[in-house]
Design an enzyme around this catalytic site. Sequence first.
Site, PDB file in Angstrom:
ATOM      1  N   LEU A  19       0.818  -1.210   0.000  1.00  0.00           N
ATOM      2  CA  LEU A  19       0.000   0.000   0.000  1.00  0.00           C
ATOM      3  C   LEU A  19       0.851   1.259   0.000  1.00  0.00           C
ATOM      4  O   LEU A  19       0.420   2.315  -0.461  1.00  0.00           O
ATOM      5  CB  LEU A  19      -0.928   0.007   1.220  1.00  0.00           C
ATOM      6  CG  LEU A  19      -1.992  -1.088   1.272  1.00  0.00           C
ATOM      7  CD1 LEU A  19      -2.718  -1.060   2.608  1.00  0.00           C
ATOM      8  CD2 LEU A  19      -2.983  -0.927   0.123  1.00  0.00           C
ATOM      9  N   GLY A  20       2.056   1.173   0.567  1.00  0.00           N
ATOM     10  CA  GLY A  20       2.899   2.356   0.626  1.00  0.00           C
ATOM     11  C   GLY A  20       4.244   2.057   1.252  1.00  0.00           C
ATOM     12  O   GLY A  20       4.433   1.043   1.922  1.00  0.00           O
ATOM     13  N   GLY A  23      10.052   6.408   4.972  1.00  0.00           N
ATOM     14  CA  GLY A  23      11.239   6.307   5.805  1.00  0.00           C
ATOM     15  C   GLY A  23      11.038   5.489   7.057  1.00  0.00           C
ATOM     16  O   GLY A  23      12.000   4.985   7.643  1.00  0.00           O
ATOM     17  N   MET A  24       9.799   5.346   7.512  1.00  0.00           N
ATOM     18  CA  MET A  24       9.525   4.581   8.723  1.00  0.00           C
ATOM     19  C   MET A  24       9.228   3.113   8.441  1.00  0.00           C
ATOM     20  O   MET A  24       9.091   2.322   9.365  1.00  0.00           O
ATOM     21  CB  MET A  24       8.346   5.191   9.485  1.00  0.00           C
ATOM     22  CG  MET A  24       8.671   6.509  10.141  1.00  0.00           C
ATOM     23  SD  MET A  24       7.288   7.100  11.148  1.00  0.00           S
ATOM     24  CE  MET A  24       7.903   8.725  11.608  1.00  0.00           C
ATOM     25  N   GLY A  25       9.096   2.733   7.169  1.00  0.00           N
ATOM     26  CA  GLY A  25       8.820   1.338   6.886  1.00  0.00           C
ATOM     27  C   GLY A  25       7.880   1.169   5.713  1.00  0.00           C
ATOM     28  O   GLY A  25       7.804   2.028   4.827  1.00  0.00           O
ATOM     29  N   VAL A  27       3.872  -0.393   4.316  1.00  0.00           N
ATOM     30  CA  VAL A  27       2.501  -0.756   4.662  1.00  0.00           C
ATOM     31  C   VAL A  27       1.990  -1.715   3.599  1.00  0.00           C
ATOM     32  O   VAL A  27       2.094  -1.437   2.391  1.00  0.00           O
ATOM     33  CB  VAL A  27       1.579   0.484   4.746  1.00  0.00           C
ATOM     34  CG1 VAL A  27       0.167   0.061   5.168  1.00  0.00           C
ATOM     35  CG2 VAL A  27       2.141   1.510   5.720  1.00  0.00           C
ATOM     36  N   LYS A  42       1.526  -2.528   9.007  1.00  0.00           N
ATOM     37  CA  LYS A  42       2.680  -1.638   8.871  1.00  0.00           C
ATOM     38  C   LYS A  42       3.891  -2.293   9.515  1.00  0.00           C
ATOM     39  O   LYS A  42       3.849  -2.693  10.682  1.00  0.00           O
ATOM     40  CB  LYS A  42       2.403  -0.283   9.525  1.00  0.00           C
ATOM     41  CG  LYS A  42       3.531   0.734   9.324  1.00  0.00           C
ATOM     42  CD  LYS A  42       3.043   2.151   9.513  1.00  0.00           C
ATOM     43  CE  LYS A  42       4.055   3.163   9.013  1.00  0.00           C
ATOM     44  NZ  LYS A  42       3.507   4.531   8.967  1.00  0.00           N
ATOM     45  N   ASP A 131       2.875  13.972  14.475  1.00  0.00           N
ATOM     46  CA  ASP A 131       3.193  13.961  13.043  1.00  0.00           C
ATOM     47  C   ASP A 131       1.945  14.219  12.191  1.00  0.00           C
ATOM     48  O   ASP A 131       1.695  13.524  11.205  1.00  0.00           O
ATOM     49  CB  ASP A 131       3.834  12.626  12.663  1.00  0.00           C
ATOM     50  CG  ASP A 131       4.509  12.669  11.292  1.00  0.00           C
ATOM     51  OD1 ASP A 131       4.836  13.775  10.825  1.00  0.00           O
ATOM     52  OD2 ASP A 131       4.706  11.594  10.691  1.00  0.00           O
TER      53      ASP A 131
END
Length: 263
Positions: A19-20, A23-25, A27, A42, A131
């Site tokens: 799905l996406g 920088g954080m990982g 999904v 995620k 965020d």
Amino acid sequence: MEVVKPGSVFAGYRVLSMLGRGGMGQVWLVEHPTLGRREALKIISPNPADPSFAERFRNEARTAAALDHPGIVTVYTHGVENGSPWFSMSYLEGEDLAAASALPVDDVVTVVGKVADALDYAHTRRVIHRDIKPANIVVARGPDGRIARVTVLDFGIARLMDGAKMTATNLFVGTLAYAAPEILTGEPAIPASDQYALACTTFQLLTGSQPYPGQTPMALIAGHVNTPAPRISERRPDLVHVDAVFARALAKNPADRFASCSE
């Protein structure tokens, strides 16, 4: 991070599609092993320099899962699989607002009102988002084109990431565009920090551009910390009547902002 691809199994879930990625990982769209329900999963990129990361992740995931509000994505469960922290959440139909240009005023009022209500709910439970930005707001529309649902993603996840690690990613450059001055100068995030980020997001949804449009991390930081809040009427003369609202919500001193996001 463990290799994940469509058709594979991760933490018991059947992986359907990506799905996406950021920088954080990553999904992924997955299928629950027993319920057959589609969920979003995620997978967080761990920080190898932080030995407490896994424990802090579990604490943040539990906190996010305890939030029960129609405007906040539902977190189902979480874990660590072969060193990769992950959590599953409801799969939302709709699109985030990352690529949105200026929206109609009525739509912005609807979106911001619902996000503000979700943030105020979280703040009463001592949870700060940290965020808020267009990419973390998902909007679903009904057959008539009207907004049917507004959902906020990623509560608490930003706190997991080390500052130096985040600076090295495009994600953090994007996040900087909405970060409150007190966070950028090393102070802890507070409810008023989320309000500031929501004001930056609102400004962008109304004008199609960020209030401080710097192209580098240093330019963005300097804008938030040192540059007076821009008047929205300079870009939207028809909105001159809300100049004072933005001036207050974007105040450098958190004490000078509104008492709540909804206000």
